[in-house]
Scaffold this active site. Structure first.
Site, mmCIF file in Angstrom:
data_model
loop_
_atom_site.group_PDB
_atom_site.id
_atom_site.type_symbol
_atom_site.label_atom_id
_atom_site.label_comp_id
_atom_site.label_asym_id
_atom_site.label_seq_id
_atom_site.Cartn_x
_atom_site.Cartn_y
_atom_site.Cartn_z
ATOM 1 N N GLU A 243 -6.384 86.343 -11.895
ATOM 2 C CA GLU A 243 -6.953 86.242 -10.652
ATOM 3 C C GLU A 243 -5.711 86.311 -9.669
ATOM 4 O O GLU A 243 -4.907 85.428 -9.551
ATOM 5 C CB GLU A 243 -7.694 84.813 -10.087
ATOM 6 C CG GLU A 243 -8.880 84.831 -10.787
ATOM 7 C CD GLU A 243 -10.114 85.779 -10.080
ATOM 8 O OE1 GLU A 243 -9.809 86.247 -9.273
ATOM 9 O OE2 GLU A 243 -10.879 85.785 -10.904
ATOM 10 N N CYS A 277 -5.374 83.821 -1.006
ATOM 11 C CA CYS A 277 -5.407 84.900 -1.683
ATOM 12 C C CYS A 277 -6.523 86.050 -0.967
ATOM 13 O O CYS A 277 -6.166 87.123 -0.887
ATOM 14 C CB CYS A 277 -5.792 84.902 -3.242
ATOM 15 S SG CYS A 277 -7.235 83.789 -3.405
HETATM 16 P P1 NAD Z 1 3.044 82.228 -9.080
HETATM 17 O O1 NAD Z 1 2.426 83.619 -9.752
HETATM 18 O O2 NAD Z 1 4.206 82.168 -8.684
HETATM 19 O O3 NAD Z 1 2.517 81.036 -10.156
HETATM 20 C C1 NAD Z 1 1.308 80.838 -10.573
HETATM 21 C C2 NAD Z 1 1.310 79.921 -11.702
HETATM 22 O O4 NAD Z 1 2.121 80.519 -12.609
HETATM 23 C C3 NAD Z 1 2.180 78.676 -11.367
HETATM 24 O O5 NAD Z 1 1.616 77.563 -12.102
HETATM 25 C C4 NAD Z 1 3.771 78.967 -12.364
HETATM 26 O O6 NAD Z 1 4.203 77.772 -12.591
HETATM 27 C C5 NAD Z 1 3.194 79.785 -13.361
HETATM 28 N N1 NAD Z 1 4.033 80.717 -13.945
HETATM 29 C C6 NAD Z 1 5.324 81.053 -13.189
HETATM 30 N N2 NAD Z 1 5.822 81.932 -14.288
HETATM 31 C C7 NAD Z 1 5.114 81.888 -15.164
HETATM 32 C C8 NAD Z 1 5.151 82.707 -16.491
HETATM 33 N N3 NAD Z 1 6.414 83.602 -16.902
HETATM 34 N N4 NAD Z 1 4.174 82.625 -17.552
HETATM 35 C C9 NAD Z 1 3.317 81.655 -17.091
HETATM 36 N N5 NAD Z 1 2.995 81.051 -16.101
HETATM 37 C C10 NAD Z 1 4.105 81.240 -15.010
HETATM 38 O O7 NAD Z 1 1.989 82.134 -7.966
HETATM 39 P P2 NAD Z 1 1.857 80.956 -6.829
HETATM 40 O O8 NAD Z 1 2.941 81.383 -5.665
HETATM 41 O O9 NAD Z 1 1.869 79.634 -7.387
HETATM 42 O O10 NAD Z 1 0.542 81.613 -5.981
HETATM 43 C C11 NAD Z 1 0.390 82.514 -5.196
HETATM 44 C C12 NAD Z 1 -0.124 83.608 -5.470
HETATM 45 O O11 NAD Z 1 -1.341 83.377 -6.145
HETATM 46 C C13 NAD Z 1 -0.578 84.748 -4.341
HETATM 47 O O12 NAD Z 1 -0.161 85.911 -4.585
HETATM 48 C C14 NAD Z 1 -2.060 84.482 -4.233
HETATM 49 O O13 NAD Z 1 -2.521 85.620 -3.617
HETATM 50 C C15 NAD Z 1 -2.519 84.157 -5.573
HETATM 51 N N6 NAD Z 1 -3.751 83.542 -5.558
HETATM 52 C C16 NAD Z 1 -4.742 84.308 -6.029
HETATM 53 C C17 NAD Z 1 -6.072 83.624 -6.126
HETATM 54 C C18 NAD Z 1 -7.348 84.482 -6.707
HETATM 55 O O14 NAD Z 1 -8.347 83.809 -7.122
HETATM 56 N N7 NAD Z 1 -7.204 85.874 -6.788
HETATM 57 C C19 NAD Z 1 -6.262 82.574 -5.906
HETATM 58 C C20 NAD Z 1 -5.191 81.815 -4.945
HETATM 59 C C21 NAD Z 1 -3.832 82.124 -5.180
#
Ligand code: NAD
Length: 513
Positions: A243, A277
Site C-alpha cells: 500500500e 495517501c
Molecule cells: P516510509 O516508507 O518512510 O515508512 C513506512 C514504514 O516503513 C515505517 O514504519 C518505516 O520505519 C518502515 N521502513 C523504513 N525503511 C524500511 C526498510 N528498509 N524495510 C522495512 N521497513 C522500513 O513511509 P512513511 O513516511 O511512514 O509514510 C508515508 C507514505 O506512506 C506516503 O508515501 C503515503 O502515501 C504512504 N501511505 C500509503 C497508504 C496506502 O494505504 N496506500 C496509507 C498511508 C500512507
C-alpha cells in the site's frame, strides 16, 4: 525522533525518542528492536497461531469484539496519543479511531461467511467432487506509516486477525506510541498471548521484519521503501501487499455542483495537512466551470484554521523532511510560472504549513507529478473531461481519485485508472469496510478492506475426490490407442462446435456410463 541511550557494546543506539511534532515535547523513549528480537516475536506469534488459528470463527469474533470494546474504553487515551504524536487535531484523531473500530467490526463479522468451503464442478471431471477451503497464513508482518497511525495499520491487522492469523506489527518510528496503545488494547482483551505483538524501531527493524520468516507481509508506506521491503521479502519468497503513495486527481465536470465540489475538494486536499495517501493532490477542472470553482475553493480554503488548538482544521506536519519536499514542489512551480491564489512561500511556518492553492500549473511540474504529501493543491484548466481523464491517468501512481459530475459521473469514474474513485465526495472509500482499498502502478498492489482485502490473509486449497472411475478418464494408464480415439472424439464433440452446456452428459454418453 532522535536516537538516544547507548547501551550496547557495539555502540548502536538501543532506544529512540518520540516527540510531539507541534512543539518538540518528548513523548516517550522506545526500544530499537534488533533482528533477533524481531525473530523471537515471530516465533512467539507462530506458537500463538496454533491456538488462534484453530479457534472457531464465533470465538475469534468474540475476542475481536472484546478488542473493540477495549479500544472504545481507552478512547480518550488513544485520541490523546494520536493527537500528540502525529500532530492532527483531536477531532481527526477521534475520526480515525471511529474508522478503526468500524473496520474491526466489519472484519470480525464478515470473516466466517467469507471462508466457508466452496464446492466446484469441473466439466471434464464429472466423476469428481471438488471443494475449495481457505486457511490463514500463520504469521503476518505489518509495517505501518505515521500519517494515519492507527487506521492504516489496523486496515491490515483487523482483517489478518479476523481470518485467523497472528500479527507482528512495526509502527512508524514517528508514531510508535500509537502502535503501542493498539497492541496494549489487543493484549488486554484477547486472553491468548502474542496474537498481536509490537516491535519498535527505525527502518532497520522494519527490514528485519520483512526478512523474518513471516508468512505474509502487509506494508504501508512510500514507494521508495516499498521497493526495499519487497527486495527483503524476496529472500524468503514472502508474499507481500504493498500500500504505497499516491497523486490522486480530482476531476470537476461542467455540470458539477460547484458549491459542493469546492468544499469537497478542499477537504480531500487539506485534511490531515494533505498528509493522506488518498489526499487530492491535483485538480482538473473543465473550462466553463474553472473560474467559479477556483473562486469557491479559495473562499473555502481561506476559512481553514491551522494549528495545535481545538479550533484547528488541521495541524502540524508530522515529519520535518516532508515540509522540505512540499517547499521544493511549491518553489519549483512558482519559478516555472505557476501562480499562488492562496498562500505561497510565506505559508511555511515552522512545523505548520498554511494552505497553498496554485493555478497556471503544468503536468511537468513536480507539484503535479510527484507525491507532495502536504497542504498544497494545484488546479489545472482542461478543455473536457476526456482531457482530464487522460491527464489524471498519465501518472506513475493510481491510488484514489474523485469525480464531480452529474450526467456522466459513472462513465468518467470508470475511465479513471485508479484503485478507488469517489463520486461527488472525497476520501470516503477508505472508511468503508465493504470496499477493497489498494493501488495501481507505483501505488502498490494487493488489497486491504472489503472481501478482496480479507482474502489476502488466507490461502486457498483445492481438494478433489473421485466418486467413481470413468473409463478412459481415470488418472491411470490405459490402452494408448483407445485413449487417443477417445480424446479425439471428446475434443471434437465437446469443444469442436457450439458451446455445449451439459458436458457431463456428453461425456457419459461417450464412455457409455
Ligand atoms: P516510509 O516508507 O518512510 O515508512 C513506512 C514504514 O516503513 C515505517 O514504519 C518505516 O520505519 C518502515 N521502513 C523504513 N525503511 C524500511 C526498510 N528498509 N524495510 C522495512 N521497513 C522500513 O513511509 P512513511 O513516511 O511512514 O509514510 C508515508 C507514505 O506512506 C506516503 O508515501 C503515503 O502515501 C504512504 N501511505 C500509503 C497508504 C496506502 O494505504 N496506500 C496509507 C498511508 C500512507
Amino acid at each position: 525522533m532522535t536516537m538516544t541511550t547507548h547501551e550496547r557494546a557495539d555502540a548502536k543506539p538501543a532506544k529512540f525518542d518520540v516527540r510531539n511534532p507541534a512543539n518538540g515535547e518528548l513523548l516517550g523513549t522506545l526500544p530499537i528492536h534488533t533482528a533477533d528480537e524481531v525473530n523471537a516475536a515471530v516465533a512467539r506469534a507462530r506458537r500463538a497461531f496454533r491456538v488462534w488459528g484453530t479457534l472457531p470463527h464465533k470465538q475469534r469474533r468474540a475476542h475481536m469484539l472484546d478488542f473493540r470494546r477495549e479500544l472504545v474504553r481507552r478512547m480518550d487515551d488513544i485520541i490523546d496519543v494520536v493527537h500528540r504524536e502525529n500532530g492532527k487535531p483531536r477531532a481527526d484523531a477521534a475520526a480515525e479511531l471511529m474508522l478503526v473500530v468500524s473496520h474491526l467490526t466489519h472484519a470480525a463479522n464478515r470473516a466466517e461467511s467469507l471462508v466457508k468451503p466452496k464446492s466446484v464442478t469441473a466439466a471434464l471431471f464429472a466423476n469428481y467432487r471438488s471443494r475449495i477451503t481457505y486457511h490463514p497464513y500463520g504469521v503476518v508482518g505489518v509495517i505501518g506509516p505515521w500519517n494515519f497511525p492507527i487506521h492504516t495499520p489496523m486496515g491490515s491487522i483487523s482483517y489478518a486477525l479476523a481470518m485467523g492469523n497472528c500479527v507482528v506489527f512495526k509502527p512508524s518510528e514517528l508514531t510508535p506510541l500509537c502502535g503501542k496503545i493498539l497492541v496494549e488494547c489487543a493484549q488486554a482483551a484477547i486472553p491468548i498471548p502474542d496474537v498481536l505483538q509490537l516491535v519498535t524501531g527505525l527502518g532497520e527493524t522494519g527490514a528485519a521484519l520483512a526478512r523474518a520468516k513471516v508468512d505474509k507481509l502487509a506494508f504501508t508506506g512510500s514507494a521508495a521503501t516499498g521497493r526495499r521491503v519487497m527486495a527483503a521479502a524476496a529472500e524468503n519468497l514472502t508474499p507481500v501487499i504493498m500500500e504505497l503513495g499516491g497523486k490522486d486527481p480530482a476531476i470537476v465536470a461542467a455540470d458539477a455542483d460547484l458549491d459542493h465540489a469546492a468544499k469537497s475538494v478542499a477537504y480531500g486536499a487539506f485534511w490531515n495537512a494533505g498528509q493522506a495517501c488518498v489526499g487530492i493532490e491535483r485538480a482538473f477542472v473543465v473550462d466553463s466551470a474553472y473560474d467559479t470553482f477556483v473562486e469557491k475553493l479559495c473562499k473555502e480554503v481561506r476559512s481553514l484554521k491551522v494549528g495545535d488548538d481545538e479550533l484547528a482544521h488541521y495541524g502540524a506536519m508530522t515529519m520535518p523532511k516532508q515540509t522540505a519536499i512540499v517547499r521544493e514542489h511549491v518553489k519549483e512551480a512558482l519559478e516555472q510560472g505557476a501562480r499562488a491564489v492562496v498562500g505561497g512561500m510565506e505559508s511555511f511556518k515552522g512545523a505548520f504549513i498554511e494552505p497553498i492553492v496554485l493555478v497556471n500549473v503544468k503536468p511537468s511540474m513536480k507539484v503535479m507529478s510527484d507525491e507532495s504529501f502536504g497542504p498544497v493543491l494545484p488546479i489545472m484548466k482542461v478543455a473536457s473531461t476526456e482531457e482530464a481523464v487522460r491527464l489524471a491517468n498519465d501518472s506513475n501512481y493510481g491510488l484514489g481519485s474523485a469525480v464531480y459530475a452529474k450526467a456522466d459521473a459513472d462513465r468518467i469514474a470508470d475511465a479513471v485508472d485508479a484503485g478507488m474513485t469517489s463520486i461527488n465526495s472525497s476520501l470516503v472509500f477508505a472508511a468503508m469496510g465493504g470496499l477493497p482499498f489498494g493501488g495501481r502502478r507505483e501505488s502498490g498492489f494487493g488489497r486491504i478492506h472489503g472481501d478482496e482485502g480479507m482474502m489476502e490473509f488466507v490461502w486457498s486449497k483445492g481438494t478433489t475426490s473421485e466418486l467413481f472411475p470413468m473409463p478412459g478418464f481415470g488418472m491411470v494408464f490405459s490402452d494408448p490407442k483407445q485413449k487417443l480415439t477417445l480424446m479425439r472424439q471428446t475434443i471434437q464433440t465437446v469443444f469442436g462446435g457450439n458451446v455445449i452446456d451439459d458436458v457431463t452428459s456428453v461425456l457419459r454418453k461417450l464412455v457409455g456410463k
